[in-house]
Design a protein around this motif. Structure first.
Motif, PDB file in Angstrom:
ATOM      1  N   PRO A 156       0.822  -1.216   0.000  1.00  0.00           N
ATOM      2  CA  PRO A 156       0.000   0.000   0.000  1.00  0.00           C
ATOM      3  C   PRO A 156       0.852   1.261   0.000  1.00  0.00           C
ATOM      4  N   GLU A 157       0.315   2.292  -0.647  1.00  0.00           N
ATOM      5  CA  GLU A 157       1.038   3.556  -0.751  1.00  0.00           C
ATOM      6  C   GLU A 157       0.505   4.531   0.297  1.00  0.00           C
ATOM      7  N   PHE A 158       1.403   5.178   1.024  1.00  0.00           N
ATOM      8  CA  PHE A 158       0.980   6.089   2.082  1.00  0.00           C
ATOM      9  C   PHE A 158       1.198   7.561   1.716  1.00  0.00           C
ATOM     10  N   LEU A 159       1.561   7.844   0.476  1.00  0.00           N
ATOM     11  CA  LEU A 159       1.844   9.243   0.130  1.00  0.00           C
ATOM     12  C   LEU A 159       0.593  10.095   0.270  1.00  0.00           C
ATOM     13  N   ALA A 160       0.778  11.351   0.637  1.00  0.00           N
ATOM     14  CA  ALA A 160      -0.336  12.301   0.663  1.00  0.00           C
ATOM     15  C   ALA A 160      -0.188  13.241  -0.520  1.00  0.00           C
ATOM     16  N   GLU A 161      -1.305  13.674  -1.079  1.00  0.00           N
ATOM     17  CA  GLU A 161      -1.237  14.587  -2.211  1.00  0.00           C
ATOM     18  C   GLU A 161      -0.697  15.940  -1.762  1.00  0.00           C
ATOM     19  N   PHE A 222      -7.338   5.966  11.274  1.00  0.00           N
ATOM     20  CA  PHE A 222      -6.764   6.644  12.458  1.00  0.00           C
ATOM     21  C   PHE A 222      -6.524   8.127  12.171  1.00  0.00           C
ATOM     22  N   LEU A 223      -5.986   8.420  10.978  1.00  0.00           N
ATOM     23  CA  LEU A 223      -5.710   9.817  10.632  1.00  0.00           C
ATOM     24  C   LEU A 223      -7.006  10.617  10.581  1.00  0.00           C
ATOM     25  N   ALA A 224      -8.013  10.059   9.918  1.00  0.00           N
ATOM     26  CA  ALA A 224      -9.300  10.757   9.798  1.00  0.00           C
ATOM     27  C   ALA A 224      -9.923  10.930  11.179  1.00  0.00           C
ATOM     28  N   PHE A 261      -1.469  16.452  12.496  1.00  0.00           N
ATOM     29  CA  PHE A 261      -2.850  16.098  12.144  1.00  0.00           C
ATOM     30  C   PHE A 261      -3.856  16.473  13.224  1.00  0.00           C
ATOM     31  N   LEU A 262      -3.630  17.619  13.845  1.00  0.00           N
ATOM     32  CA  LEU A 262      -4.582  18.085  14.855  1.00  0.00           C
ATOM     33  C   LEU A 262      -5.113  19.477  14.496  1.00  0.00           C
ATOM     34  N   ASN A 263      -5.103  19.816  13.198  1.00  0.00           N
ATOM     35  CA  ASN A 263      -5.627  21.122  12.807  1.00  0.00           C
ATOM     36  C   ASN A 263      -7.122  21.030  12.563  1.00  0.00           C
ATOM     37  N   GLY A 267     -13.532  20.363   7.607  1.00  0.00           N
ATOM     38  CA  GLY A 267     -13.770  18.931   7.382  1.00  0.00           C
ATOM     39  C   GLY A 267     -12.688  18.349   6.506  1.00  0.00           C
ATOM     40  N   PHE A 268     -12.456  17.046   6.654  1.00  0.00           N
ATOM     41  CA  PHE A 268     -11.449  16.429   5.780  1.00  0.00           C
ATOM     42  C   PHE A 268     -12.082  16.046   4.446  1.00  0.00           C
ATOM     43  N   GLY A 269     -11.246  16.054   3.406  1.00  0.00           N
ATOM     44  CA  GLY A 269     -11.698  15.608   2.087  1.00  0.00           C
ATOM     45  C   GLY A 269     -10.650  14.684   1.510  1.00  0.00           C
ATOM     46  N   GLY A 270     -10.651  14.563   0.186  1.00  0.00           N
ATOM     47  CA  GLY A 270      -9.671  13.688  -0.456  1.00  0.00           C
ATOM     48  C   GLY A 270     -10.295  12.357  -0.831  1.00  0.00           C
ATOM     49  N   SER A 271      -9.603  11.666  -1.705  1.00  0.00           N
ATOM     50  CA  SER A 271     -10.191  10.451  -2.267  1.00  0.00           C
ATOM     51  C   SER A 271     -10.111   9.271  -1.308  1.00  0.00           C
ATOM     52  N   CYS A 272      -9.324   9.381  -0.230  1.00  0.00           N
ATOM     53  CA  CYS A 272      -9.057   8.177   0.570  1.00  0.00           C
ATOM     54  C   CYS A 272      -9.840   8.040   1.857  1.00  0.00           C
ATOM     55  N   PHE A 273      -9.849   9.080   2.678  1.00  0.00           N
ATOM     56  CA  PHE A 273     -10.339   8.900   4.055  1.00  0.00           C
ATOM     57  C   PHE A 273     -11.757   8.332   4.107  1.00  0.00           C
ATOM     58  N   ALA A 333      -9.946  23.136  -3.784  1.00  0.00           N
ATOM     59  CA  ALA A 333      -9.264  21.831  -3.677  1.00  0.00           C
ATOM     60  C   ALA A 333      -9.411  21.292  -2.250  1.00  0.00           C
ATOM     61  N   PHE A 334      -9.238  19.988  -2.067  1.00  0.00           N
ATOM     62  CA  PHE A 334      -9.487  19.404  -0.737  1.00  0.00           C
ATOM     63  C   PHE A 334      -8.373  19.734   0.256  1.00  0.00           C
ATOM     64  N   LYS A 335      -7.230  20.219  -0.241  1.00  0.00           N
ATOM     65  CA  LYS A 335      -6.143  20.727   0.602  1.00  0.00           C
ATOM     66  C   LYS A 335      -5.240  21.557  -0.289  1.00  0.00           C
ATOM     67  N   LYS A 336      -4.264  22.239   0.305  1.00  0.00           N
ATOM     68  CA  LYS A 336      -3.416  23.096  -0.528  1.00  0.00           C
ATOM     69  C   LYS A 336      -2.444  22.258  -1.383  1.00  0.00           C
ATOM     70  N   THR A 420      -9.812  26.309   1.507  1.00  0.00           N
ATOM     71  CA  THR A 420      -8.551  25.571   1.324  1.00  0.00           C
ATOM     72  C   THR A 420      -7.434  26.451   1.874  1.00  0.00           C
ATOM     73  N   GLU A 421      -6.429  25.828   2.494  1.00  0.00           N
ATOM     74  CA  GLU A 421      -5.411  26.613   3.209  1.00  0.00           C
ATOM     75  C   GLU A 421      -4.254  27.046   2.303  1.00  0.00           C
ATOM     76  N   TRP A 422      -4.537  27.477   1.070  1.00  0.00           N
ATOM     77  CA  TRP A 422      -3.468  27.936   0.179  1.00  0.00           C
ATOM     78  C   TRP A 422      -2.650  29.038   0.862  1.00  0.00           C
TER      79      TRP A 422
HETATM   80  C1  UDX Z   1      -4.215  10.703   2.963  1.00  0.00           C
HETATM   81  C2  UDX Z   1      -3.131  10.102   3.877  1.00  0.00           C
HETATM   82  O1  UDX Z   1      -2.486  11.166   4.597  1.00  0.00           O
HETATM   83  C3  UDX Z   1      -2.105   9.314   3.073  1.00  0.00           C
HETATM   84  O2  UDX Z   1      -1.190   8.700   3.947  1.00  0.00           O
HETATM   85  C4  UDX Z   1      -2.851   8.263   2.259  1.00  0.00           C
HETATM   86  O3  UDX Z   1      -1.927   7.559   1.442  1.00  0.00           O
HETATM   87  C5  UDX Z   1      -3.913   8.906   1.378  1.00  0.00           C
HETATM   88  O4  UDX Z   1      -4.813   9.674   2.184  1.00  0.00           O
HETATM   89  P1  UDX Z   1      -4.360  12.834   1.371  1.00  0.00           P
HETATM   90  O5  UDX Z   1      -5.822  12.524   1.325  1.00  0.00           O
HETATM   91  O6  UDX Z   1      -3.638  13.052   0.095  1.00  0.00           O
HETATM   92  O7  UDX Z   1      -3.572  11.647   2.111  1.00  0.00           O
HETATM   93  O8  UDX Z   1      -4.123  14.147   2.258  1.00  0.00           O
HETATM   94  P2  UDX Z   1      -4.047  14.464   3.813  1.00  0.00           P
HETATM   95  O9  UDX Z   1      -2.902  15.369   4.029  1.00  0.00           O
HETATM   96  O10 UDX Z   1      -4.077  13.242   4.653  1.00  0.00           O
HETATM   97  O11 UDX Z   1      -5.361  15.306   4.093  1.00  0.00           O
HETATM   98  C6  UDX Z   1      -6.654  14.748   4.028  1.00  0.00           C
HETATM   99  C7  UDX Z   1      -7.697  15.775   4.442  1.00  0.00           C
HETATM  100  O12 UDX Z   1      -7.605  16.058   5.835  1.00  0.00           O
HETATM  101  C8  UDX Z   1      -7.532  17.130   3.741  1.00  0.00           C
HETATM  102  O13 UDX Z   1      -8.809  17.613   3.386  1.00  0.00           O
HETATM  103  C9  UDX Z   1      -6.896  18.008   4.802  1.00  0.00           C
HETATM  104  O14 UDX Z   1      -7.174  19.362   4.629  1.00  0.00           O
HETATM  105  C10 UDX Z   1      -7.552  17.466   6.064  1.00  0.00           C
HETATM  106  N1  UDX Z   1      -6.766  17.729   7.280  1.00  0.00           N
HETATM  107  C11 UDX Z   1      -5.518  17.193   7.439  1.00  0.00           C
HETATM  108  C12 UDX Z   1      -7.317  18.488   8.325  1.00  0.00           C
HETATM  109  O15 UDX Z   1      -8.456  18.965   8.221  1.00  0.00           O
HETATM  110  N2  UDX Z   1      -6.587  18.686   9.462  1.00  0.00           N
HETATM  111  C13 UDX Z   1      -5.338  18.165   9.644  1.00  0.00           C
HETATM  112  O16 UDX Z   1      -4.745  18.377  10.711  1.00  0.00           O
HETATM  113  C14 UDX Z   1      -4.789  17.393   8.584  1.00  0.00           C
END
Ligand code: UDX
Ligand code: UDX
Ligand code: ADP
Length: 480
Positions: A156-161, A222-224, A261-263, A267-273, A333-336, A420-422
């Motif tokens: 599995p790949e753990f990279l973040a975008e 766990f991250l989400a 990861f405590l900001n 809300g969180f976004g992205g294709s994974c969580f 975008a779901f993050k910067k 988005t936190e650009w």
């Molecule tokens: C995530 C995982 O971090 C990565 O390990 C996995 O491989 C794919 O999913 P990604 O979705 O690319 O990566 O970005 P990530 O940095 O995890 O952020 C996800 C979302 O959480 C974003 O919308 C971001 O803005 C939000 N976030 C992140 C917060 O709201 N607060 C934080 O403290 C951190």
């Protein structure tokens, strides 16, 4: 020369293969995809995804030991190691709809591998898949094997975008799961040798197949969960006068908890969580573990609550109506540092504001106009998500304008929503923005990036998630 072929030229496959090619000049890497436009873009000056540092690497390696091709079958047939990095969206219909992962793309890739292979292969799962997918894939391959030996690995790949290249260069760990048989161990070693070109050995972890598959789902859950925990706290902070940044800082100092990861956010976004948690929930339910399923479901519910709560603050602060009012949306975008909008909270926030008849002017430095229009007009399928229940009418999408500059977005607006936190939003000329806005002028900061004190001095009414409320906003309590 070892030959690697990666099926799927997306956010994961593209950057990962580019870095393998850069770090391993003795390996030939071909990335294949059925999408002609994606491959054309990978071969052009304008790559299909924006990722800091990626373009340089592609330029260095493309044509030497990195190739992008639509000739899937030929390249799969020639490869020693095949990475499968196709999309695995959440199923939208049938059994498990809204929760289970849709493995259509995976299965068709596996059948194609079985069809075209004439030599032994190591097949590596790179996309996040439900636990035990490796077993299913192995069945497809071995039932159609024609005497070929397939070894399946989960890697599995753990990279973040946004930080993909950094994460690939310097991973916390590389995880390789395989069978405990001699052939399985040999395959693990082959893949380990690839990563050992640049990753220190103690960071390469090997496990059995199921542990590797489940670890990926667990890590994302766990991250989400951390984000939903701090977001839940942000609501309590607003109610009590505590400041969520101070609380996060104090909590994160405990080395058992850690500060990352405590900001608090909109809300969180992205294709994974969300996708991975839904998948985890489904697996728990299928295994007769409803209590565990409900525990994880709550992480998504709090995320939906947070988006809804943000919109409620906007509407209630502005005299309970945004009808006909221009609202500037900064960031989509779901993050910067990415142009990706998959599951971005901006979609839900914008749709809710449109339902309340606001006029939106949207600016994001990386997301295209087409993408925003598509995201706002598409009626997504979703699993008991209150936020998505009502569709947005085609008429209200017409109330959206997409502009290429913050100042233009904010001109004559009643409010600004930062979604988005650009970095560029931190250094804007807020006095100039204020001067050109309707009064009272509101800033709703969904990412806690503005200097609240400074903005209040200029004259803005400011809402910042989890921070002590502006007296104006306190007097107009949001119903959440
Ligand atoms: C995530 C995982 O971090 C990565 O390990 C996995 O491989 C794919 O999913 P990604 O979705 O690319 O990566 O970005 P990530 O940095 O995890 O952020 C996800 C979302 O959480 C974003 O919308 C971001 O803005 C939000 N976030 C992140 C917060 O709201 N607060 C934080 O403290 C951190
Ligand atoms: C806790 C906090 O750690 C401490 O900071 C606070 O001031 C008081 O509460 P304490 O209850 O003394 O301290 O012990 P702690 O080590 O936190 O363990 C609490 C419980 O969790 C124990 O029953 C322990 O066995 C259990 N635990 C801890 C686990 O089951 N797994 C773990 O990984 C850690
Ligand atoms: P991720 O974020 O996991 O990388 P993407 O959706 O960005 O996912 O990329 C997945 C890619 O896989 C898409 O470009 C899609 O066209 C490609 N793909 C899906 N199925 C196949 C297949 N059977 N053969 C080749 N490519 C495929």
């Amino acid at each position: 020369m070892v030959k690697i072929c990666c099926i799927g030229a997306g956010y994961v496959g593209g950057p990962t293969m580019a870095v393998i090619a850069l770090k391993c000049p003795s390996i030939q890497v071909v990335v294949v995809d059925i999408s002609v436009s994606r491959i054309t873009a990978w071969n052009s000056e304008q790559l299909p995804i924006y990722e800091p540092g990626l373009e340089d690497i592609v330029k260095q390696c493309r044509g030497k030991n990195l190739f992008f091709s639509t000739d899937v079958e030929k390249n799969v047939a020639e490869a020693d190691i095949i990475f499968v990095s196709v999309n695995t969206p959440t199923k939208t219909q049938g059994l498990g709809a809204g929760r289970a992962a849709d493995l259509t793309y995976w299965e068709s890739a596996a059948r194609m591998i079985a069809d075209v292979s004439t030599s032994n292969k190591i097949v590596v799962e790179k996309s996040t898949v439900p636990v035990k997918t490796a077993e299913a894939i192995e069945k497809i391959l071995s039932f159609n094997s024609k005497g070929i030996n397939y070894q399946i690995l989960s890697n599995p790949e753990f990279l973040a975008e946004g930080t993909a290249i950094q994460d690939l260069f310097n991973p916390d760990r590389v995880l390789i799961g395989g069978k405990e048989t001699p052939d399985g161990q040999k395959a693990i070693q082959t893949l380990k040798d690839v990563y050992a070109h640049w990753v220190p050995e103690d960071r390469i972890i090997t496990t059995n197949l199921w542990s590797a598959e489940l670890s990926k789902l667990a890590a994302n859950a766990f991250l989400a969960q951390r984000i939903s925990s701090v977001n839940a706290m942000s609501a309590l902070c607003e109610a009590t006068g505590a400041d969520v940044s101070q609380v996060s800082h104090a909590v994160g100092k405990d080395t058992r908890i850690g500060s990352k990861f405590l900001n608090a956010s909109v809300g969180f976004g992205g294709s994974c969580f969300q996708k991975d948690i839904l998948n985890l929930v489904y697996i728990c339910e299928c295994n007769g573990l409803p209590e565990v399923a409900n525990y994880w479901k709550q992480v998504i519910k709090v995320n939906d609550y947070q988006k809804k709560r943000f919109v409620n603050r906007v509407v209630s602060s502005m005299f309970n109506t945004v009808s006909g009012k221009k609202i500037a949306i900064l960031g989509f975008a779901f993050k910067k540092d990415t142009g990706d909008t998959r599951e971005t909270p901006a979609i839900d926030v914008c749709k809710e504001l449109l339902r309340d008849r606001a006029r939106l002017s949207i600016y994001d430095p990386q997301v295209t106009m087409d993408q925003i229009q598509r995201d706002l007009s598409m009626d997504k399928f979703d699993w008991d998500h209150p936020v998505h229940l009502q569709p947005v009418s085609p008429g209200s999408v017409k109330k959206v304008s997409i502009v290429w500059d913050t100042y233009e977005a904010a001109r004559d607006a009643h409010a600004i929503c930062i979604l988005t936190e650009w970095d560029e939003f931190k250094t804007l000329d807020y006095q100039r923005i204020f001067d050109n806005m309707q009064k009272p002028a509101f800033v709703f900061d969904g990412r806690n990036i503005v200097n609240v004190k400074k903005l209040r001095e200029i004259g803005f009414i400011v809402y910042s998630i989890g921070k002590p409320l502006d007296p104006w906003i306190k007097d107009m309590p949001a119903v959440a």
